[in-house]
Design a protein around this motif. Structure first.
Motif, PDB file in Angstrom:
ATOM      1  N   UNK A 225      -1.082  -5.388   5.011  1.00  0.00           N
ATOM      2  CA  UNK A 225       0.356  -4.825   4.952  1.00  0.00           C
ATOM      3  C   UNK A 225       1.191  -5.741   4.247  1.00  0.00           C
ATOM      4  N   UNK A 226       2.728  -5.389   3.974  1.00  0.00           N
ATOM      5  CA  UNK A 226       3.539  -6.197   3.023  1.00  0.00           C
ATOM      6  C   UNK A 226       3.759  -7.604   3.563  1.00  0.00           C
ATOM      7  N   UNK A 227       4.285  -8.318   2.822  1.00  0.00           N
ATOM      8  CA  UNK A 227       4.542 -10.045   3.033  1.00  0.00           C
ATOM      9  C   UNK A 227       5.497  -9.827   4.135  1.00  0.00           C
ATOM     10  N   UNK A 228       5.332 -10.693   5.164  1.00  0.00           N
ATOM     11  CA  UNK A 228       5.969 -11.076   6.329  1.00  0.00           C
ATOM     12  C   UNK A 228       7.070 -12.021   5.955  1.00  0.00           C
ATOM     13  N   UNK A 229       8.184 -11.907   6.143  1.00  0.00           N
ATOM     14  CA  UNK A 229       9.110 -13.211   6.101  1.00  0.00           C
ATOM     15  C   UNK A 229       9.284 -13.922   7.410  1.00  0.00           C
ATOM     16  N   UNK A 230       9.892 -14.907   7.519  1.00  0.00           N
ATOM     17  CA  UNK A 230       9.835 -15.866   8.591  1.00  0.00           C
ATOM     18  C   UNK A 230      10.766 -15.235   9.473  1.00  0.00           C
TER      19      UNK A 230
ATOM     20  N   UNK B  51      11.757 -12.703  10.769  1.00  0.00           N
ATOM     21  CA  UNK B  51      12.179 -10.936  10.685  1.00  0.00           C
ATOM     22  C   UNK B  51      10.769 -10.209  10.397  1.00  0.00           C
ATOM     23  N   UNK B  52       9.775 -10.779   9.935  1.00  0.00           N
ATOM     24  CA  UNK B  52       8.520 -10.202   9.483  1.00  0.00           C
ATOM     25  C   UNK B  52       8.832  -9.227   8.276  1.00  0.00           C
ATOM     26  N   UNK B  53       8.542  -7.995   8.383  1.00  0.00           N
ATOM     27  CA  UNK B  53       8.633  -6.986   7.546  1.00  0.00           C
ATOM     28  C   UNK B  53       9.768  -5.911   7.919  1.00  0.00           C
ATOM     29  N   UNK B  54      10.667  -6.507   8.586  1.00  0.00           N
ATOM     30  CA  UNK B  54      11.752  -5.716   9.163  1.00  0.00           C
ATOM     31  C   UNK B  54      12.819  -5.104   7.907  1.00  0.00           C
TER      32      UNK B  54
ATOM     33  N   UNK C 284      -2.128   0.266   8.345  1.00  0.00           N
ATOM     34  CA  UNK C 284      -1.327  -0.890   7.723  1.00  0.00           C
ATOM     35  C   UNK C 284      -0.703  -1.708   8.937  1.00  0.00           C
ATOM     36  N   UNK C 285      -0.477  -3.005   8.630  1.00  0.00           N
ATOM     37  CA  UNK C 285       0.098  -3.936   9.483  1.00  0.00           C
ATOM     38  C   UNK C 285       1.637  -4.028   9.167  1.00  0.00           C
TER      39      UNK C 285
END
Length: 513
Positions: free
Chosen positions: A38-43, A45-48, A71-72
Protein backbone atom coordinates in the motif's frame (compact mmCIF):
# COMPACT_ATOMS: atom_id res chain seq x y z
CA UNK A 1 49.22 -29.05 4.77
CA UNK A 2 47.27 -30.85 7.48
CA UNK A 3 46.57 -27.50 9.19
CA UNK A 4 45.38 -25.91 5.95
CA UNK A 5 43.09 -28.90 5.22
CA UNK A 6 41.57 -28.71 8.70
CA UNK A 7 41.05 -24.99 8.29
CA UNK A 8 39.35 -25.47 4.94
CA UNK A 9 37.18 -28.27 6.31
CA UNK A 10 36.02 -26.21 9.29
CA UNK A 11 35.36 -23.25 7.03
CA UNK A 12 33.25 -25.38 4.72
CA UNK A 13 31.26 -26.75 7.64
CA UNK A 14 30.71 -23.25 8.99
CA UNK A 15 29.58 -22.00 5.56
CA UNK A 16 27.21 -24.92 5.23
CA UNK A 17 25.75 -24.19 8.67
CA UNK A 18 25.24 -20.53 7.75
CA UNK A 19 23.60 -21.51 4.46
CA UNK A 20 21.23 -23.95 6.21
CA UNK A 21 20.37 -21.26 8.76
CA UNK A 22 19.62 -18.73 6.04
CA UNK A 23 17.48 -21.23 4.15
CA UNK A 24 15.55 -22.00 7.32
CA UNK A 25 14.96 -18.31 7.95
CA UNK A 26 13.82 -17.83 4.37
CA UNK A 27 11.46 -20.79 4.60
CA UNK A 28 10.10 -19.58 7.92
CA UNK A 29 9.61 -16.02 6.69
CA UNK A 30 8.02 -17.16 3.42
CA UNK A 31 5.53 -19.27 5.37
CA UNK A 32 4.37 -16.16 7.21
CA UNK A 33 2.20 -14.16 4.84
CA UNK A 34 2.99 -10.49 4.71
CA UNK A 35 0.63 -7.57 4.92
CA UNK A 36 -0.76 -6.33 1.56
CA UNK A 37 1.23 -3.55 -0.12
CA UNK A 38 0.00 0.00 0.00
CA UNK A 39 1.01 3.66 -0.09
CA UNK A 40 3.41 5.08 2.46
CA UNK A 41 1.97 5.72 5.91
CA UNK A 42 2.67 8.99 7.69
CA UNK A 43 3.10 9.06 11.47
CA UNK A 44 -0.21 8.96 13.35
CA UNK A 45 -2.51 9.81 10.39
CA UNK A 46 -1.31 6.94 8.19
CA UNK A 47 -2.61 7.25 4.61
CA UNK A 48 -5.54 9.44 5.55
CA UNK A 49 -4.52 12.28 3.23
CA UNK A 50 -5.34 10.09 0.22
CA UNK A 51 -8.99 9.91 1.33
CA UNK A 52 -9.53 13.61 1.98
CA UNK A 53 -11.28 13.92 -1.38
CA UNK A 54 -14.77 13.75 -2.80
CA UNK A 55 -13.61 11.13 -5.30
CA UNK A 56 -12.38 8.36 -3.02
CA UNK A 57 -13.24 5.52 -5.48
CA UNK A 58 -11.13 7.18 -8.19
CA UNK A 59 -8.19 7.76 -5.85
CA UNK A 60 -8.34 4.20 -4.56
CA UNK A 61 -8.55 2.84 -8.13
CA UNK A 62 -5.43 4.79 -9.10
CA UNK A 63 -3.54 3.63 -5.99
CA UNK A 64 -4.55 0.01 -6.69
CA UNK A 65 -3.04 0.23 -10.16
CA UNK A 66 0.29 0.81 -8.45
CA UNK A 67 -0.03 -1.42 -5.36
CA UNK A 68 -2.35 -4.21 -6.52
CA UNK A 69 -5.95 -5.44 -6.12
CA UNK A 70 -5.46 -6.16 -2.40
CA UNK A 71 -4.15 -2.94 -0.90
CA UNK A 72 -3.42 -1.90 2.67
CA UNK A 73 -4.31 1.54 3.99
CA UNK A 74 -3.89 2.69 7.53
CA UNK A 75 -6.43 5.44 8.06
CA UNK A 76 -5.70 7.05 11.37
CA UNK A 77 -5.37 4.17 13.84
CA UNK A 78 -7.51 1.69 11.87
CA UNK A 79 -6.34 -0.85 9.28
CA UNK A 80 -8.24 -0.86 5.98
CA UNK A 81 -7.98 -3.31 3.09
CA UNK A 82 -9.15 -2.15 -0.34
CA UNK A 83 -10.31 -4.76 -2.86
CA UNK A 84 -10.17 -3.73 -6.52
CA UNK A 85 -10.58 -6.85 -8.67
CA UNK A 86 -13.28 -9.38 -9.40
CA UNK A 87 -11.17 -12.33 -8.22
CA UNK A 88 -10.32 -10.69 -4.88
CA UNK A 89 -13.94 -9.57 -4.39
CA UNK A 90 -14.96 -13.19 -4.83
CA UNK A 91 -12.45 -14.28 -2.18
CA UNK A 92 -13.87 -11.78 0.30
CA UNK A 93 -17.60 -11.95 -0.50
CA UNK A 94 -17.98 -15.63 -1.37
CA UNK A 95 -15.00 -17.78 -0.36
CA UNK A 96 -14.61 -16.09 3.04
CA UNK A 97 -18.18 -14.85 3.37
CA UNK A 98 -18.60 -15.76 7.06
CA UNK A 99 -15.36 -14.08 8.08
CA UNK A 100 -16.40 -10.82 6.39
CA UNK A 101 -20.12 -10.96 7.22
CA UNK A 102 -19.97 -8.35 9.97
CA UNK A 103 -19.81 -4.56 9.97
CA UNK A 104 -17.54 -2.12 11.79
CA UNK A 105 -19.24 -0.06 14.46
CA UNK A 106 -19.28 3.69 13.81
CA UNK A 107 -20.48 6.50 16.05
CA UNK A 108 -23.35 7.64 13.81
CA UNK A 109 -24.64 4.09 13.52
CA UNK A 110 -24.54 3.56 17.27
CA UNK A 111 -26.54 6.71 17.98
CA UNK A 112 -28.80 7.30 14.96
CA UNK A 113 -29.39 3.61 14.14
CA UNK A 114 -30.37 2.73 17.71
CA UNK A 115 -27.20 0.94 18.74
CA UNK A 116 -26.72 -0.78 15.36
CA UNK A 117 -30.05 -2.60 15.62
CA UNK A 118 -30.69 -1.93 11.94
CA UNK A 119 -30.14 -4.31 9.03
CA UNK A 120 -27.18 -2.57 7.42
CA UNK A 121 -24.90 -2.20 10.46
CA UNK A 122 -26.03 -4.92 12.86
CA UNK A 123 -23.05 -7.17 13.69
CA UNK A 124 -23.22 -10.63 12.17
CA UNK A 125 -25.00 -13.14 14.38
CA UNK A 126 -28.39 -14.62 15.21
CA UNK A 127 -30.07 -11.19 15.53
CA UNK A 128 -28.89 -10.04 12.10
CA UNK A 129 -29.89 -13.37 10.53
CA UNK A 130 -33.38 -12.88 11.96
CA UNK A 131 -33.58 -9.38 10.47
CA UNK A 132 -32.39 -10.64 7.11
CA UNK A 133 -35.03 -13.38 7.09
CA UNK A 134 -37.68 -10.83 8.09
CA UNK A 135 -36.73 -8.63 5.13
CA UNK A 136 -36.51 -11.32 2.48
CA UNK A 137 -39.60 -13.25 3.60
CA UNK A 138 -41.93 -10.46 4.73
CA UNK A 139 -40.94 -6.82 4.33
CA UNK A 140 -39.19 -6.73 0.95
CA UNK A 141 -40.16 -10.02 -0.70
CA UNK A 142 -41.08 -10.11 -4.39
CA UNK A 143 -44.73 -10.52 -3.38
CA UNK A 144 -44.54 -7.48 -1.10
CA UNK A 145 -42.87 -5.35 -3.76
CA UNK A 146 -45.71 -6.20 -6.17
CA UNK A 147 -48.26 -5.15 -3.54
CA UNK A 148 -46.72 -1.67 -3.54
CA UNK A 149 -47.40 -1.23 -7.29
CA UNK A 150 -50.39 1.15 -6.74
CA UNK A 151 -48.17 3.40 -4.63
CA UNK A 152 -45.47 3.50 -7.32
CA UNK A 153 -48.12 4.18 -9.96
CA UNK A 154 -49.69 7.06 -8.03
CA UNK A 155 -46.47 8.75 -6.97
CA UNK A 156 -44.73 8.50 -10.35
CA UNK A 157 -47.80 9.97 -12.07
CA UNK A 158 -47.63 12.83 -9.55
CA UNK A 159 -44.00 13.23 -10.60
CA UNK A 160 -45.07 13.39 -14.27
CA UNK A 161 -47.61 16.12 -13.47
CA UNK A 162 -45.00 18.10 -11.53
CA UNK A 163 -42.57 17.95 -14.45
CA UNK A 164 -45.33 18.90 -16.89
CA UNK A 165 -46.23 21.93 -14.77
CA UNK A 166 -42.62 23.10 -14.82
CA UNK A 167 -42.63 22.64 -18.60
CA UNK A 168 -45.76 24.78 -18.99
CA UNK A 169 -44.06 27.56 -17.03
CA UNK A 170 -41.03 27.32 -19.30
CA UNK A 171 -38.78 26.36 -16.41
CA UNK A 172 -36.01 23.75 -16.41
CA UNK A 173 -36.58 20.76 -14.14
CA UNK A 174 -34.21 20.27 -11.22
CA UNK A 175 -34.04 16.49 -11.47
CA UNK A 176 -32.48 15.61 -8.08
CA UNK A 177 -35.12 17.64 -6.26
CA UNK A 178 -38.18 16.12 -7.95
CA UNK A 179 -36.69 12.61 -7.95
CA UNK A 180 -35.86 12.67 -4.25
CA UNK A 181 -39.35 13.94 -3.44
CA UNK A 182 -40.90 11.11 -5.47
CA UNK A 183 -38.73 8.33 -4.02
CA UNK A 184 -39.34 9.69 -0.50
CA UNK A 185 -43.09 9.60 -1.05
CA UNK A 186 -43.01 6.05 -2.43
CA UNK A 187 -40.96 4.81 0.52
CA UNK A 188 -43.00 6.73 3.11
CA UNK A 189 -46.32 5.37 1.87
CA UNK A 190 -44.93 1.84 1.58
CA UNK A 191 -43.52 2.10 5.10
CA UNK A 192 -46.35 3.89 6.91
CA UNK A 193 -49.41 3.63 4.65
CA UNK A 194 -52.17 6.19 5.05
CA UNK A 195 -51.73 6.32 8.82
CA UNK A 196 -48.99 8.90 8.40
CA UNK A 197 -50.36 12.34 7.52
CA UNK A 198 -48.48 14.48 4.96
CA UNK A 199 -47.43 16.85 7.77
CA UNK A 200 -46.09 14.06 9.95
CA UNK A 201 -44.42 12.43 6.96
CA UNK A 202 -42.68 15.72 6.18
CA UNK A 203 -41.47 16.00 9.78
CA UNK A 204 -40.04 12.52 9.51
CA UNK A 205 -38.31 13.22 6.19
CA UNK A 206 -36.81 16.46 7.51
CA UNK A 207 -35.47 14.74 10.62
CA UNK A 208 -34.12 11.89 8.50
CA UNK A 209 -32.33 14.33 6.18
CA UNK A 210 -30.51 15.86 9.14
CA UNK A 211 -29.68 12.41 10.51
CA UNK A 212 -28.17 11.33 7.20
CA UNK A 213 -26.13 14.51 6.78
CA UNK A 214 -24.69 14.16 10.28
CA UNK A 215 -24.12 10.45 9.81
CA UNK A 216 -21.94 11.23 6.82
CA UNK A 217 -19.87 13.68 8.82
CA UNK A 218 -16.34 12.86 9.87
CA UNK A 219 -16.25 11.41 13.37
CA UNK A 220 -12.72 11.53 14.76
CA UNK A 221 -13.32 8.56 17.07
CA UNK A 222 -14.17 6.28 14.13
CA UNK A 223 -10.61 6.45 12.81
CA UNK A 224 -8.78 7.48 16.00
CA UNK A 225 -10.35 5.42 18.81
CA UNK A 226 -7.91 6.86 21.34
CA UNK A 227 -9.27 10.35 20.55
CA UNK A 228 -12.93 9.50 21.20
CA UNK A 229 -13.24 12.56 23.43
CA UNK A 230 -12.76 14.88 20.44
CA UNK A 231 -16.28 14.03 19.24
CA UNK A 232 -17.55 15.09 22.66
CA UNK A 233 -15.60 18.36 22.70
CA UNK A 234 -16.50 19.21 19.08
CA UNK A 235 -20.20 18.72 19.77
CA UNK A 236 -20.60 15.89 17.24
CA UNK A 237 -22.04 13.50 19.83
CA UNK A 238 -24.42 16.17 21.07
CA UNK A 239 -25.70 16.91 17.55
CA UNK A 240 -26.16 13.21 16.81
CA UNK A 241 -28.12 12.68 20.02
CA UNK A 242 -30.28 15.75 19.36
CA UNK A 243 -31.12 14.40 15.90
CA UNK A 244 -31.79 10.96 17.40
CA UNK A 245 -34.31 12.48 19.84
CA UNK A 246 -36.05 14.37 17.03
CA UNK A 247 -36.31 11.20 14.95
CA UNK A 248 -37.46 9.26 17.98
CA UNK A 249 -40.30 11.69 18.75
CA UNK A 250 -41.64 11.47 15.19
CA UNK A 251 -41.32 7.68 15.25
CA UNK A 252 -43.25 7.48 18.54
CA UNK A 253 -46.12 9.50 17.06
CA UNK A 254 -46.25 7.44 13.87
CA UNK A 255 -46.13 4.12 15.74
CA UNK A 256 -48.85 5.26 18.17
CA UNK A 257 -51.11 6.27 15.28
CA UNK A 258 -50.42 2.98 13.52
CA UNK A 259 -51.23 0.98 16.67
CA UNK A 260 -54.47 2.92 17.12
CA UNK A 261 -55.49 2.28 13.51
CA UNK A 262 -54.64 -1.43 13.83
CA UNK A 263 -56.81 -1.73 16.95
CA UNK A 264 -59.78 -0.03 15.24
CA UNK A 265 -59.49 -2.28 12.19
CA UNK A 266 -59.18 -5.37 14.38
CA UNK A 267 -62.22 -4.36 16.45
CA UNK A 268 -64.21 -3.82 13.25
CA UNK A 269 -63.17 -7.25 11.98
CA UNK A 270 -61.18 -5.78 9.12
CA UNK A 271 -57.88 -7.11 7.79
CA UNK A 272 -54.75 -5.27 8.79
CA UNK A 273 -52.96 -2.81 6.55
CA UNK A 274 -50.11 -4.08 4.36
CA UNK A 275 -47.64 -1.24 4.95
CA UNK A 276 -44.24 -2.24 6.29
CA UNK A 277 -44.74 -0.71 9.74
CA UNK A 278 -48.03 -2.58 10.26
CA UNK A 279 -46.40 -5.85 9.22
CA UNK A 280 -43.51 -5.36 11.67
CA UNK A 281 -45.89 -4.48 14.50
CA UNK A 282 -48.04 -7.53 13.78
CA UNK A 283 -44.97 -9.80 13.82
CA UNK A 284 -43.83 -8.12 17.04
CA UNK A 285 -47.19 -8.71 18.72
CA UNK A 286 -47.49 -12.31 17.56
CA UNK A 287 -43.94 -13.19 18.59
CA UNK A 288 -43.24 -14.94 15.29
CA UNK A 289 -39.49 -14.43 15.45
CA UNK A 290 -37.00 -15.89 17.89
CA UNK A 291 -35.78 -12.55 19.23
CA UNK A 292 -38.06 -10.23 21.18
CA UNK A 293 -38.74 -7.14 19.07
CA UNK A 294 -39.52 -3.85 20.74
CA UNK A 295 -40.28 -0.41 19.38
CA UNK A 296 -36.56 0.40 19.31
CA UNK A 297 -35.95 -2.45 16.88
CA UNK A 298 -38.92 -1.34 14.79
CA UNK A 299 -37.53 2.19 14.52
CA UNK A 300 -34.08 0.97 13.51
CA UNK A 301 -35.49 -1.29 10.78
CA UNK A 302 -37.77 1.39 9.29
CA UNK A 303 -35.01 4.00 9.38
CA UNK A 304 -32.78 1.63 7.42
CA UNK A 305 -35.44 1.04 4.79
CA UNK A 306 -35.73 4.77 4.24
CA UNK A 307 -31.99 5.25 3.80
CA UNK A 308 -31.85 2.43 1.27
CA UNK A 309 -35.06 3.26 -0.59
CA UNK A 310 -34.82 6.99 -1.23
CA UNK A 311 -31.49 8.60 -2.03
CA UNK A 312 -30.05 5.59 -3.88
CA UNK A 313 -33.06 5.41 -6.23
CA UNK A 314 -33.21 9.13 -7.00
CA UNK A 315 -29.44 9.36 -7.51
CA UNK A 316 -29.43 6.35 -9.86
CA UNK A 317 -32.16 7.87 -12.07
CA UNK A 318 -30.25 11.16 -12.23
CA UNK A 319 -27.12 9.34 -13.44
CA UNK A 320 -29.14 7.41 -16.01
CA UNK A 321 -30.68 10.58 -17.38
CA UNK A 322 -27.22 12.18 -17.47
CA UNK A 323 -25.87 9.35 -19.60
CA UNK A 324 -28.90 9.48 -21.89
CA UNK A 325 -28.39 13.21 -22.45
CA UNK A 326 -24.77 12.51 -23.41
CA UNK A 327 -25.86 9.74 -25.78
CA UNK A 328 -28.81 11.03 -27.84
CA UNK A 329 -28.99 7.92 -30.04
CA UNK A 330 -29.43 5.72 -26.97
CA UNK A 331 -32.14 8.09 -25.70
CA UNK A 332 -33.95 7.97 -29.04
CA UNK A 333 -33.88 4.18 -29.18
CA UNK A 334 -35.11 3.87 -25.58
CA UNK A 335 -37.97 6.33 -26.10
CA UNK A 336 -39.11 4.49 -29.23
CA UNK A 337 -39.19 1.21 -27.28
CA UNK A 338 -41.15 2.67 -24.36
CA UNK A 339 -43.65 4.45 -26.58
CA UNK A 340 -44.33 1.30 -28.57
CA UNK A 341 -45.04 -0.56 -25.33
CA UNK A 342 -47.08 2.17 -23.58
CA UNK A 343 -49.10 3.60 -26.47
CA UNK A 344 -52.74 2.49 -26.29
CA UNK A 345 -52.37 1.26 -22.71
CA UNK A 346 -53.83 2.76 -19.56
CA UNK A 347 -51.35 4.55 -17.27
CA UNK A 348 -52.15 2.22 -14.37
CA UNK A 349 -51.03 -0.70 -16.56
CA UNK A 350 -47.61 0.74 -17.39
CA UNK A 351 -45.72 -1.25 -14.78
CA UNK A 352 -47.12 -4.50 -16.20
CA UNK A 353 -45.41 -3.65 -19.51
CA UNK A 354 -41.94 -3.02 -18.04
CA UNK A 355 -41.07 -6.60 -19.07
CA UNK A 356 -41.45 -5.44 -22.68
CA UNK A 357 -38.60 -2.94 -22.31
CA UNK A 358 -35.38 -4.99 -22.63
CA UNK A 359 -33.36 -2.11 -24.04
CA UNK A 360 -34.37 0.24 -21.24
CA UNK A 361 -33.35 -2.43 -18.75
CA UNK A 362 -29.95 -2.71 -20.46
CA UNK A 363 -29.59 1.04 -19.98
CA UNK A 364 -30.26 0.64 -16.26
CA UNK A 365 -27.68 -2.14 -15.99
CA UNK A 366 -25.08 -0.13 -17.87
CA UNK A 367 -25.66 2.98 -15.76
CA UNK A 368 -25.36 0.96 -12.54
CA UNK A 369 -22.10 -0.52 -13.86
CA UNK A 370 -20.61 2.94 -14.33
CA UNK A 371 -22.35 4.63 -11.41
CA UNK A 372 -23.06 2.08 -8.63
CA UNK A 373 -25.17 3.72 -5.88
CA UNK A 374 -22.61 2.79 -3.19
CA UNK A 375 -19.27 2.86 -5.04
CA UNK A 376 -17.33 1.36 -2.11
CA UNK A 377 -20.31 -0.66 -0.86
CA UNK A 378 -20.69 -0.69 2.96
CA UNK A 379 -17.47 -1.61 4.82
CA UNK A 380 -17.02 -5.21 5.93
CA UNK A 381 -15.24 -6.20 9.13
CA UNK A 382 -12.63 -8.96 9.20
CA UNK A 383 -13.60 -11.10 12.19
CA UNK A 384 -10.56 -13.43 12.23
CA UNK A 385 -7.10 -13.08 10.72
CA UNK A 386 -7.10 -14.74 7.30
CA UNK A 387 -5.47 -14.76 3.89
CA UNK A 388 -6.77 -12.87 0.84
CA UNK A 389 -4.87 -12.99 -2.42
CA UNK A 390 -1.86 -14.47 -0.66
CA UNK A 391 -1.68 -11.62 1.86
CA UNK A 392 -2.47 -11.57 5.56
CA UNK A 393 -5.55 -9.61 6.62
CA UNK A 394 -5.63 -9.03 10.35
CA UNK A 395 -8.72 -9.41 12.50
CA UNK A 396 -10.39 -6.05 13.06
CA UNK A 397 -9.44 -4.68 9.63
CA UNK A 398 -12.13 -2.87 7.69
CA UNK A 399 -12.53 -4.07 4.12
CA UNK A 400 -13.69 -1.80 1.29
CA UNK A 401 -14.72 -3.33 -2.05
CA UNK A 402 -14.28 -0.74 -4.81
CA UNK A 403 -17.29 -1.72 -6.93
CA UNK A 404 -16.89 1.49 -8.94
CA UNK A 405 -13.34 0.56 -9.99
CA UNK A 406 -14.25 -3.06 -10.78
CA UNK A 407 -17.19 -1.90 -12.91
CA UNK A 408 -14.88 0.31 -14.98
CA UNK A 409 -11.94 -2.06 -15.26
CA UNK A 410 -10.77 -2.87 -18.82
CA UNK A 411 -9.89 -6.33 -17.49
CA UNK A 412 -13.61 -7.18 -17.53
CA UNK A 413 -15.25 -4.57 -19.73
CA UNK A 414 -14.44 -3.63 -23.32
CA UNK A 415 -14.45 0.16 -23.75
CA UNK A 416 -15.04 0.34 -20.01
CA UNK A 417 -15.45 4.15 -19.94
CA UNK A 418 -18.00 4.15 -22.78
CA UNK A 419 -21.74 4.02 -22.11
CA UNK A 420 -22.85 1.05 -24.24
CA UNK A 421 -26.09 -0.65 -23.06
CA UNK A 422 -25.78 -3.16 -25.91
CA UNK A 423 -22.99 -4.92 -24.04
CA UNK A 424 -25.73 -6.56 -21.91
CA UNK A 425 -27.72 -7.84 -24.91
CA UNK A 426 -26.26 -11.35 -24.81
CA UNK A 427 -25.08 -11.19 -21.21
CA UNK A 428 -26.35 -13.24 -18.29
CA UNK A 429 -25.19 -10.69 -15.72
CA UNK A 430 -27.82 -9.83 -13.13
CA UNK A 431 -28.14 -8.03 -9.80
CA UNK A 432 -27.79 -11.14 -7.62
CA UNK A 433 -24.10 -10.61 -6.83
CA UNK A 434 -22.90 -13.89 -8.32
CA UNK A 435 -20.80 -12.18 -11.01
CA UNK A 436 -18.04 -10.35 -9.20
CA UNK A 437 -17.19 -7.97 -12.03
CA UNK A 438 -20.67 -6.46 -11.55
CA UNK A 439 -21.63 -5.54 -7.98
CA UNK A 440 -24.05 -2.58 -7.96
CA UNK A 441 -25.84 -4.00 -4.90
CA UNK A 442 -22.95 -5.92 -3.36
CA UNK A 443 -22.79 -9.67 -2.92
CA UNK A 444 -22.89 -12.41 -0.33
CA UNK A 445 -24.64 -12.37 3.00
CA UNK A 446 -24.58 -8.59 3.39
CA UNK A 447 -25.73 -7.58 -0.08
CA UNK A 448 -28.56 -5.06 -0.26
CA UNK A 449 -31.86 -6.79 0.70
CA UNK A 450 -33.96 -3.99 -0.83
CA UNK A 451 -32.66 -4.07 -4.41
CA UNK A 452 -36.00 -5.32 -5.83
CA UNK A 453 -37.90 -2.54 -4.05
CA UNK A 454 -35.53 0.13 -5.39
CA UNK A 455 -35.37 -1.26 -8.93
CA UNK A 456 -39.15 -1.43 -9.25
CA UNK A 457 -39.44 2.30 -8.50
CA UNK A 458 -36.40 3.20 -10.60
CA UNK A 459 -37.65 1.40 -13.72
CA UNK A 460 -41.14 2.91 -13.56
CA UNK A 461 -39.81 6.45 -13.02
CA UNK A 462 -37.40 6.08 -15.95
CA UNK A 463 -40.01 4.52 -18.24
CA UNK A 464 -42.45 7.36 -17.58
CA UNK A 465 -39.78 10.00 -18.08
CA UNK A 466 -38.99 8.45 -21.47
CA UNK A 467 -42.64 8.07 -22.43
CA UNK A 468 -44.15 11.39 -21.43
CA UNK A 469 -41.34 13.81 -22.27
CA UNK A 470 -38.68 14.70 -24.77
CA UNK A 471 -35.64 16.02 -22.93
CA UNK A 472 -33.04 18.62 -23.81
CA UNK A 473 -30.19 20.42 -22.12
CA UNK A 474 -30.43 24.12 -21.24
CA UNK A 475 -29.56 26.44 -24.11
CA UNK A 476 -25.89 26.58 -24.96
CA UNK A 477 -24.97 23.16 -23.52
CA UNK A 478 -23.92 20.41 -25.91
CA UNK A 479 -24.21 16.74 -24.90
CA UNK A 480 -20.45 16.18 -24.89
CA UNK A 481 -20.02 19.19 -22.59
CA UNK A 482 -22.31 17.89 -19.85
CA UNK A 483 -20.44 17.83 -16.57
CA UNK A 484 -20.25 14.28 -15.18
CA UNK A 485 -18.15 15.08 -12.11
CA UNK A 486 -19.14 13.16 -8.97
CA UNK A 487 -18.98 13.57 -5.23
CA UNK A 488 -19.15 10.55 -2.95
CA UNK A 489 -20.93 10.62 0.38
CA UNK A 490 -23.59 8.08 1.31
CA UNK A 491 -24.04 7.62 -2.43
CA UNK A 492 -22.22 8.68 -5.58
CA UNK A 493 -23.91 11.90 -6.68
CA UNK A 494 -23.39 14.38 -9.47
CA UNK A 495 -21.36 17.33 -8.24
CA UNK A 496 -23.69 19.71 -10.08
CA UNK A 497 -27.43 18.92 -10.09
CA UNK A 498 -28.87 17.95 -13.47
CA UNK A 499 -31.29 20.56 -14.84
CA UNK A 500 -33.19 19.62 -18.01
CA UNK A 501 -35.87 21.05 -20.28
CA UNK A 502 -38.88 18.74 -20.55
CA UNK A 503 -41.16 18.93 -23.59
CA UNK A 504 -44.38 16.88 -23.24
CA UNK A 505 -44.77 14.05 -25.74
CA UNK A 506 -47.97 14.12 -27.77
CA UNK A 507 -50.07 12.32 -25.19
CA UNK A 508 -52.94 13.69 -23.12
CA UNK A 509 -51.79 14.61 -19.63
CA UNK A 510 -55.43 14.37 -18.51
CA UNK A 511 -55.07 10.61 -18.57
CA UNK A 512 -52.86 10.89 -15.48
CA UNK A 513 -55.74 12.00 -13.27
Amino acid sequence: MELNAATLLSGAVASLAILVSLLRRKTASSSEKRRPPGPRCLPFIGSLLHLLTSKAPVVLRDLARKHGPVMYLRLGQVDHIVISSSAMAQEVLRDNTLNFASRPSILAGEIVCYGNLDIAFAPYGAYWRTLRKLCTMELLSARKVRQFAPIRDSETLSLVREVAAASERGMPVNLPSVLLSCSNSITAKAAFGEVCSPELRQQFLSAMEVAVSLGLGFCVGDLFPSLWFVDVVSGMRRRLWRTHRQMDAVFDTIIAECESRRLKRKTAGMTEDDDILSVILRIKDEGEIEFPVGNTNVKAIVFDLFIGGTETTSTAVEWIMSELMRNPEVMKKAQAEVRRAFDNTKPQDHEEHIEELPYMRMIVKEALRMHPPLPLLIPHLCRDTCEIGGFKVLAGSRVLVNAWAIGRSPDYWHDAEQFRPERFEESNLDYKGTHYEYLPFGSGRRMCPGSNFGLAALELILARFLYYFDWSLPAGTRPEELDMDMVVGATSKRRNPLNLIATPYNVSMKSQS
